[in-house]
Design a protein around this motif. Structure first.
Motif, PDB file in Angstrom:
ATOM      1  N   GLN A  84       0.821  -1.067   0.013  1.00  0.00           N
ATOM      2  CA  GLN A  84      -0.232   0.041  -0.233  1.00  0.00           C
ATOM      3  C   GLN A  84       0.650   1.028  -0.215  1.00  0.00           C
ATOM      4  O   GLN A  84       1.765   1.543   0.691  1.00  0.00           O
ATOM      5  N   ASN A  85       0.473   1.570  -0.912  1.00  0.00           N
ATOM      6  CA  ASN A  85       1.418   3.596  -1.160  1.00  0.00           C
ATOM      7  C   ASN A  85       1.691   3.875   0.192  1.00  0.00           C
ATOM      8  O   ASN A  85       3.268   3.460   0.446  1.00  0.00           O
ATOM      9  N   ASN A  86       1.332   4.466   0.784  1.00  0.00           N
ATOM     10  CA  ASN A  86       2.395   5.420   2.200  1.00  0.00           C
ATOM     11  C   ASN A  86       1.826   4.142   3.494  1.00  0.00           C
ATOM     12  O   ASN A  86       2.447   4.841   4.531  1.00  0.00           O
ATOM     13  N   ILE A  87       1.193   3.603   3.890  1.00  0.00           N
ATOM     14  CA  ILE A  87       0.982   2.756   4.586  1.00  0.00           C
ATOM     15  C   ILE A  87       2.098   1.193   4.876  1.00  0.00           C
ATOM     16  O   ILE A  87       2.344   1.799   6.166  1.00  0.00           O
ATOM     17  N   GLY A  88       2.497   1.375   3.616  1.00  0.00           N
ATOM     18  CA  GLY A  88       4.097   0.243   3.748  1.00  0.00           C
ATOM     19  C   GLY A  88       4.150  -0.785   2.898  1.00  0.00           C
ATOM     20  O   GLY A  88       2.975  -0.813   1.902  1.00  0.00           O
ATOM     21  N   GLY A  89       5.236  -1.197   2.444  1.00  0.00           N
ATOM     22  CA  GLY A  89       5.329  -1.793   1.319  1.00  0.00           C
ATOM     23  C   GLY A  89       5.073  -3.551   1.588  1.00  0.00           C
ATOM     24  O   GLY A  89       4.013  -3.555   2.654  1.00  0.00           O
ATOM     25  N   SER A  90       5.293  -4.254   0.987  1.00  0.00           N
ATOM     26  CA  SER A  90       4.335  -5.702   0.941  1.00  0.00           C
ATOM     27  C   SER A  90       5.188  -6.859   1.874  1.00  0.00           C
ATOM     28  O   SER A  90       6.255  -6.903   2.689  1.00  0.00           O
ATOM     29  N   GLU A  91       4.440  -6.678   2.833  1.00  0.00           N
ATOM     30  CA  GLU A  91       4.962  -8.014   3.863  1.00  0.00           C
ATOM     31  C   GLU A  91       4.558  -9.264   3.758  1.00  0.00           C
ATOM     32  O   GLU A  91       3.836  -9.712   2.903  1.00  0.00           O
ATOM     33  N   ASP A  92       6.103 -10.298   3.832  1.00  0.00           N
ATOM     34  CA  ASP A  92       5.873 -11.625   3.451  1.00  0.00           C
ATOM     35  C   ASP A  92       6.148 -12.139   5.006  1.00  0.00           C
ATOM     36  O   ASP A  92       6.851 -12.300   5.423  1.00  0.00           O
ATOM     37  N   PHE A  93       4.906 -13.327   5.140  1.00  0.00           N
ATOM     38  CA  PHE A  93       4.709 -14.279   6.403  1.00  0.00           C
ATOM     39  C   PHE A  93       4.510 -15.492   5.950  1.00  0.00           C
ATOM     40  O   PHE A  93       3.981 -15.720   4.001  1.00  0.00           O
ATOM     41  N   THR A  94       4.786 -16.368   6.592  1.00  0.00           N
ATOM     42  CA  THR A  94       4.148 -17.727   6.429  1.00  0.00           C
ATOM     43  C   THR A  94       3.574 -18.092   6.922  1.00  0.00           C
ATOM     44  O   THR A  94       3.011 -17.482   8.290  1.00  0.00           O
ATOM     45  N   VAL A  95       2.496 -19.219   6.973  1.00  0.00           N
ATOM     46  CA  VAL A  95       1.651 -20.018   7.840  1.00  0.00           C
ATOM     47  C   VAL A  95       1.402 -21.430   7.790  1.00  0.00           C
ATOM     48  O   VAL A  95       1.214 -21.909   6.618  1.00  0.00           O
ATOM     49  N   ASP A  96       1.410 -21.660   8.843  1.00  0.00           N
ATOM     50  CA  ASP A  96       1.629 -23.357   8.876  1.00  0.00           C
ATOM     51  C   ASP A  96       0.180 -23.828   8.773  1.00  0.00           C
ATOM     52  O   ASP A  96      -0.708 -23.349   9.338  1.00  0.00           O
TER      53      ASP A  96
END
Lengths: 552, 552
Positions: B125-137
């Motif tokens: 999202q423009n000014n909220i922050g970049g792409s978040e990366d995570f894993t779900v098991d």
């Protein structure tokens, strides 16, 4: 098809009756357009052919093909009301009235007063085609371009904050709020980041800023808290006001009530806090009290700090030699000063009320018919009404000073029953102090819209027998009565089904009952029956189902 | 707060009862997500703790935080129904059911079967922050990723055409139609340009393409014609179909009716016309009949020609050795072939029905208990049901051939009342010809969703006493009955309040009455009471006020 037929008739008529005129209304904000056109053009020009000036064609140029009822914009930011419910397609309004208005979805970027042309360009669309450029000619021009948000050239505002003037703004804000909550619930977020993203900042403690902060608080507490239970403790709302208190155009009681309510609601209100810079993730302020610079991390900033003049209007002002002024100046008949047949209304213009002192000699001599250089009480009798009509500040002054009437005012100024110009000056010296500009509200613009319509419809008629006051500096009378604003009161919704209202005669009303007054007034003011039904059902839906949190 | 409390309980529980499982549903299309989750997860897992497999946590990962009722998308393109009316926030559904589902607004871009993890990233999202990366098991994984529009690698399609799979697509199409009309009414437009801009092309004669063409025609004729009277004669709609006729999955009568109606409506239907290229302003086709290449100027192209597999699913298929297949293959229990505890449903998967011929020997020997190499009629008695349950094609074959039952089939194949494996083969040789894939419809996905829910809820229970058919190649019985699709009929709305429907038993119904059937069925199928009320009021609003033409 009526529109089509009119168009044909009109163009045939053109050749048979060449003394027909073009009326052009240009607008940039959906709100401004609404008020100028929906009143003056479709609603009235039905009479136009009988009695009024013969308008061959009425043309509207606006970059949006709909009119929006802007006072409800804050309600759109959180889905209390749907965007679509407060807009009416221009072509709908145009079609309903049985005559043709020619509408162009385009932006006017230059007004050529010499050749009486408006230069317009359409907004380019990806694969439909580039920007189209064309001109529209006019005989009478109405400028209803509204204003843009005023950034005071604060760096970063345009890039990083949201304004709240257009439908699109409200929709973007709504999406962003949901975005913030969805992102904040991602597992990879740090505590601080989560807190930052859910920090909503509103800049500007005017009616709009306050209403938005309140609406946002309701949305978070009444709806989002249920859907994002773990995030409720992180969400915070801050309202920044550069001045000493919010809602300063309202009665002190209202301001105080609002401040107390915000405290109870946990909305963090910072007065005397001046925004100096906005970066991608922080907003920097200078606190007047302490003089120190603070920078606050935020997730979303909404900027609503008064209004500025649009570039196109600026250029126009330069061209007509008003470059020294802040906004477009018109006379009391809404005619742009220094132009022929150009009118302006709404936020893009202010009325430049003539001062008594400027005309004092003229007034004196008009009263002094047999020019003795001295005036008797009964000399005035004939001109009193004209004076108080032409210079409304006189009336305001009388009321303020609790003087019974004009004669009394003069009596107070001097003992004898006869006075010369000097005494006359002294008597009226204080009067012009009463002059002040009208507020930049939809209410003012709406009244100006219907006033102008009235004028166009009676132009020929009033040419023959004028209805206005005496021309003190000239001979005869003015064609029309000057525009006079009737203040019908103003609302300040404070959330939690509570609204404050300042009604005529400084009568203040606060609470739930006022909320219902607000509902009914706004419902009645909406453009069309369609929008009325839509908005009311939206309110109903919200009461039953709450607000929608889908990110669309 | 119920969700929150569950979440806490669950995580405490985790330590006390480590034998709890994670269920993860991943989805990319709003539709797919809807059908997987709203059925299997919230609606049912209420029972999950009693009887079913103990699910510690149910997790949903979807790039959209709402479920959309996609069958109504074509109605959104012209405002017959509002986008917001056919969506329900996932968190609403999750919250309503008294237990916690953990939702993540993110996209799954990789499935790690070895470590049982799904790699996800959020949309930046423009000014909220970049792409978040995570894993779900996960312990159990449900893939409900739907499909993407299939461009057949036709150049220019992605750049210049509109798809119709998501809410955003429908909204964009709606805006574009209005754009076209507004631009076409600008004075600077040439005749040809005007004609081009108002030429709407629909590629693909499937139910969606046909319905959209019909809806668009209604919008133009019923609403826009009134608002843009001068443009009505310019607006044209063309439907391109590569095959020989439209709606080919429907009964011939329906296809013919649709073609006739389109002719009457003036919708230009071109069959046997294959799109070869789309440029910014022209769409190029190859006409099968004449073999010549035609290029048609257009204002808007909507592309709805069947479905393709999403990149993430492709990668997954490579990883599990299904790279040779077109879509993800599951067995009759919706378990992805070659994986443990991974299920797939909806458009991203097809059921790979086991052939009788593959198992013919196994079947024979199961029937031939005392392995004489010969089978008597009464030997079959016990296995008949299992055979017809395990291999549904047998039942279809019987119905088709109008053979009373399985024994009869065998009798027909041979005179004597005893048969060996060869004769047995011959008797069943024709059976597998009946196999065909299920259509890629919401209906199928919905049934698969509830089927899977059922399975999860009864897993422990069925572990103990299985309810499925005999394992012909193994010993014992299958845990569950195989998934069986019940076709409840299909609609093809043709505009002008007329709809065609193909109901079970090839019963065909066409006309206004069917339109009302359509209204009621779709209303009943909607996700929630909220959406039901919204859609129905939308229909009402449309009947009263017509469709809105504001460009928002």
């Amino acid at each position: 098809m009526s529109g089509y037929r009119f168009y044909q008739k009109a163009s045939e008529a053109y050749y048979s009756r060449p003394n027909l005129y073009n009326l052009l209304v240009i607008s940039t904000v959906s709100g401004g357009g609404l008020l100028a056109c929906s009143n003056s053009i479709p609603a009235r020009t039905a009479y136009a052919d009988a009695g009024g000036v013969r308008l061959r064609k009425k043309k509207i140029v606006s970059p949006r093909n709909y009119f929006a009822f802007t006072p409800l914009l804050p309600s759109v930011t959180n889905g209390t009301v749907e965007a679509r419910s407060i807009v009416e397609p221009i072509r709908n309004i145009v079609r309903k009235k049985k005559f043709g208005v020619q509408f162009r979805e385009a932006e006017c970027y230059k007004i050529d007063t010499k050749n009486k042309k408006a230069h317009c360009k359409s907004i380019p669309q990806n694969n439909i085609g580039g920007s189209e450029d064309f001109t529209v000619d006019y005989d009478y021009l109405v400028i209803a371009m509204g204003a843009r948000s005023n950034t005071f050239n604060t760096p970063g505002v345009v890039e990083h904050t949201h304004f709240l003037k257009e439908i699109e703004d409200a929709q973007k804000i709504r999406k962003t709020v949901i975005d913030c909550f969805e992102r904040a619930s991602l597992p990879s977020m740090s505590e601080d980041e989560r807190r930052r993203i859910l920090h909503f900042v509103v800049v500007g403690g005017g009616p709009t800023g306050v209403e938005f902060a309140a609406e946002l608080h309701d949305f978070v507490v009444e709806d989002l808290a249920k859907l994002y239970p773990k995030l409720q403790s992180y969400a915070t709302i801050t309202l920044l006001e550069a001045g000493d208190n919010i809602l300063n155009m309202f009665d002190k009681r209202i301001a105080r009530f609002a401040e107390d309510k915000f405290k109870r609601d946990g909305i963090d209100l910072k007065v005397g806090s001046m925004v100096t810079k906005v970066t991608e993730k922080e907003i920097c302020t200078k606190e007047r009290a302490t003089g120190q610079n603070v920078s606050i991390p935020y997730g979303m900033v909404v900027w609503s700090t008064g209004i500025g003049t649009r570039p196109v209007v600026m250029d126009f002002m330069k061209e007509i030699g008003q470059s020294d002024r802040r906004v477009l100046a018109t006379d009391e008949w809404l005619r742009v000063e220094g132009c022929e047949d150009i009118y302006a209304l709404g936020d893009c213009a202010t009325i430049n009320q003539r001062k008594v002192m400027e005309d004092i000699a003229a007034i004196f001599s008009k009263a002094d018919k047999n020019s003795t250089g001295k005036l008797r009480a009964d000399d005035f009798k004939e001109v009193i009404n004209d004076i108080s009509e032409r210079y409304p500040q006189v009336v305001i002054h009388l009321k303020k000073e609790q003087v019974k009437n004009f004669l009394q005012l003069l009596k107070n100024a001097q003992g004898e029953d006869e006075m010369d110009i000097e005494k006359f000056k002294i008597a009226l010296s204080a009067v012009d102090a009463q002059l002040k500009n009208l507020p930049a509200t939809a209410q003012v613009a709406a009244q100006q819209g219907s006033y102008l319509a009235e004028c166009f419809n009676r132009m020929d008629e009033c040419e023959k027998n004028p209805r206005g006051p005496l021309r003190f500096r000239g001979s005869g009378r003015h064609r029309f009565k000057a525009f006079r604003y009737k203040h019908l009161g103003q609302f300040a919704p404070l959330g939690g089904e509570q609204t404050a209202a300042q009604l005529p005669g400084d009568w203040v009303s606060i609470g739930h009952s006022t909320q219902w007054l607000w509902y009914s007034v706004y419902a009645s003011k909406l453009v069309s029956w369609r929008t009325r039904v839509l908005v009311i059902t939206d309110w109903g839906r919200r009461f039953i189902f709450g607000r929608d949190s889908s990110k669309i």
